[in-house]
Scaffold this active site. Sequence first.
Site, PDB file in Angstrom:
ATOM      1  N   ASP A   1      -1.184   8.292  -6.422  1.00 48.10           N
ATOM      2  CA  ASP A   1       0.049   7.685  -6.207  1.00 48.10           C
ATOM      3  C   ASP A   1       1.208   8.279  -7.106  1.00 48.10           C
ATOM      4  O   ASP A   1       2.187   8.612  -6.251  1.00 48.10           O
ATOM      5  CB  ASP A   1      -0.072   6.098  -6.723  1.00 48.10           C
ATOM      6  CG  ASP A   1      -1.141   5.228  -5.943  1.00 48.10           C
ATOM      7  OD1 ASP A   1      -1.701   5.859  -4.916  1.00 48.10           O
ATOM      8  OD2 ASP A   1      -1.270   4.238  -6.520  1.00 48.10           O
TER       9      ASP A   1
ATOM     10  N   SER B   1       2.728   2.123  -2.755  1.00 50.90           N
ATOM     11  CA  SER B   1       2.628   2.584  -4.134  1.00 50.90           C
ATOM     12  C   SER B   1       4.046   2.193  -4.608  1.00 50.90           C
ATOM     13  O   SER B   1       4.728   3.115  -5.336  1.00 50.90           O
ATOM     14  CB  SER B   1       2.153   3.811  -4.233  1.00 50.90           C
ATOM     15  OG  SER B   1       1.861   3.996  -5.541  1.00 50.90           O
TER      16      SER B   1
ATOM     17  N   GLU C   1      -0.025   2.799 -15.831  1.00 56.37           N
ATOM     18  CA  GLU C   1      -0.724   1.778 -15.221  1.00 56.37           C
ATOM     19  C   GLU C   1      -1.910   1.399 -15.535  1.00 56.37           C
ATOM     20  O   GLU C   1      -2.462   0.250 -15.484  1.00 56.37           O
ATOM     21  CB  GLU C   1      -0.572   2.343 -13.628  1.00 56.37           C
ATOM     22  CG  GLU C   1      -1.215   1.474 -12.711  1.00 56.37           C
ATOM     23  CD  GLU C   1      -0.512   1.286 -11.372  1.00 56.37           C
ATOM     24  OE1 GLU C   1       0.770   1.852 -11.170  1.00 56.37           O
ATOM     25  OE2 GLU C   1      -1.040   0.708 -10.585  1.00 56.37           O
TER      26      GLU C   1
ATOM     27  N   GLY D   1       0.875  -1.155  -0.003  1.00 56.53           N
ATOM     28  CA  GLY D   1      -0.045  -0.124   0.006  1.00 56.53           C
ATOM     29  C   GLY D   1       0.730   1.545  -0.058  1.00 56.53           C
ATOM     30  O   GLY D   1       0.251   2.463   0.318  1.00 56.53           O
TER      31      GLY D   1
HETATM   32  P1  ADP Z   1       1.762  -0.933  -4.501  1.00 54.75           P
HETATM   33  O1  ADP Z   1       1.926   0.059  -5.507  1.00 54.75           O
HETATM   34  O2  ADP Z   1       1.104  -0.729  -3.184  1.00 54.75           O
HETATM   35  O3  ADP Z   1       3.228  -1.589  -3.914  1.00 54.75           O
HETATM   36  P2  ADP Z   1       0.813  -2.680  -6.463  1.00 54.75           P
HETATM   37  O4  ADP Z   1       0.046  -4.026  -6.581  1.00 54.75           O
HETATM   38  O5  ADP Z   1       0.322  -1.653  -7.113  1.00 54.75           O
HETATM   39  O6  ADP Z   1       1.250  -2.433  -5.071  1.00 54.75           O
HETATM   40  O7  ADP Z   1       2.287  -2.897  -7.183  1.00 54.75           O
HETATM   41  C1  ADP Z   1       3.380  -3.752  -6.970  1.00 54.75           C
HETATM   42  C2  ADP Z   1       3.958  -4.449  -8.079  1.00 54.75           C
HETATM   43  O8  ADP Z   1       4.787  -3.465  -8.607  1.00 54.75           O
HETATM   44  C3  ADP Z   1       4.633  -5.681  -7.866  1.00 54.75           C
HETATM   45  O9  ADP Z   1       3.601  -6.975  -7.609  1.00 54.75           O
HETATM   46  C4  ADP Z   1       5.689  -5.669  -9.019  1.00 54.75           C
HETATM   47  O10 ADP Z   1       5.070  -6.264 -10.052  1.00 54.75           O
HETATM   48  C5  ADP Z   1       6.122  -4.200  -9.166  1.00 54.75           C
HETATM   49  N1  ADP Z   1       7.025  -3.942  -8.367  1.00 54.75           N
HETATM   50  C6  ADP Z   1       7.261  -3.088  -7.241  1.00 54.75           C
HETATM   51  N2  ADP Z   1       8.376  -3.089  -6.963  1.00 54.75           N
HETATM   52  C7  ADP Z   1       9.237  -3.778  -7.811  1.00 54.75           C
HETATM   53  C8  ADP Z   1      10.600  -4.011  -7.888  1.00 54.75           C
HETATM   54  N3  ADP Z   1      11.527  -3.634  -6.937  1.00 54.75           N
HETATM   55  N4  ADP Z   1      10.949  -4.880  -8.859  1.00 54.75           N
HETATM   56  C9  ADP Z   1      10.150  -5.370  -9.792  1.00 54.75           C
HETATM   57  N5  ADP Z   1       8.838  -5.024  -9.603  1.00 54.75           N
HETATM   58  C10 ADP Z   1       8.273  -4.184  -8.780  1.00 54.75           C
HETATM   59 MG    MG Z   2       0.232   0.357  -6.650  1.00 55.71          MG
END
Ligand code: ADP
Ligand code: MG
Length: 391
Positions: A176, A130, A164, A128
């Site tokens: 976000d 972002s 997105e 959560g």
């Molecule tokens: P949030 O944005 O709240 O963290 P989301 O589900 O919107 O949750 O986004 C998370 C997704 O973003 C992960 O499942 C992955 O696909 C991508 N992501 C985030 N950080 C990384 C990272 N360091 N390396 C690769 N993918 C990432």
């Molecule tokens: Mg997100």
Amino acid sequence: MSTPTTQEVTALFQQTYGQAPAVIARAPGRVEFIGNHTDYNGGAVLGAAIDRYVWVAAAGNSSGRLRLCSATGPAVLELPADPGTRITGSDSWANYPLGVWRSLRDLNLPRPAGFDLLVVSDLPAGAGLSSSAALELSTTLALLALVGATIEPGPLAALGRHAENKYVGVPCGILDQGTSAHGQAGHLVHIDCRGPAFTVVPFPPSAHLWIFNTREKHALIDGLYATRHQECLDAAKTLGVALLADLTPAQLAEKNGSSGGLALPAALAQRAKHIVEEHARVHDTVAALQRGDLAAVGRLLTASHRSSQNLFENSTPALDTLVNLLEPHPAVLGARLTGGGFGGAVMALTKDTFTAADVAEIARLYAVQHGRTPEMIHLQSADGARVIWRA
Ligand code: ADP
Ligand code: MG
């Protein structure tokens, strides 16, 4: 991963691709400070860019291919310049950088013919905070820098959101990407969602944020969001306004009175009251921050939570327990659920006298009732997305 240095990111890039990066960009995560479900009701929201980030290092390559790697994953993913459909399975994270790559073309911005890209992060994904927007924005800045181009925060946020929405398939609002793009250390980001229009509001360095992530997620979460969204639209329609944020609390009380046949069914009246008062609380929070009254800010945060709990009904017993434990603590100014609700995390605004031992005690008392310890993260406000290093 702990916070990486530029040297560490550079070394990892060299090890992965056999060449040095040309650029490193960095974008912060964010928390929803206050403004719960106000965005799609035409209201305002306050976000905090936080001192946890996604770094993207990149270099052009002569092969005209797209090579992508995350420090969290094992292998380099190599794709042709037009990779076709959305990626599924364990490589699906690549849809975020690829979505940016395609969005650059959609928005007629320049982009390199091929690139090598490495993602490093100290921002937990899916908590959560972002990480997805941070990944989109740091990728955008890095790819543009490869062709000598720059972008202002407004279009940067819009591009990340476009990527997105269109290429990952998540219908997120502008909170976000807007907060990650416009963040400033020592400030919160105020978003008037109708513009969207962004301004910053002072947030003193003595104010600390703590996240207590329950890691619970309601099984019907998508349906529950959709239901709340529809209830808000239905309430606005009955009240004769385009969006609920068109009304002040006094106007809502007047319109929803017994005369004129406008009285809303009980559930819709509660949803409308939450949105209209929450929009007013965002306004009041800005005023309290401007006069440096953090105690008043804290009271508004807790009032926001109680409204979620009692009127919007998007809290859970676990979130309520955390707020109940945090509220009476002398070093806690206020606490509320952050994000959409129906699970997720509580954010507490604390004084600098709130210690690690206090955090651990709250977690212990929570675990007594709910069987497991929440994830706890200390945050402070941070600068927005930017290029931090060039060869
Ligand atoms: P949030 O944005 O709240 O963290 P989301 O589900 O919107 O949750 O986004 C998370 C997704 O973003 C992960 O499942 C992955 O696909 C991508 N992501 C985030 N950080 C990384 C990272 N360091 N390396 C690769 N993918 C990432
Ligand atoms: Mg997100």
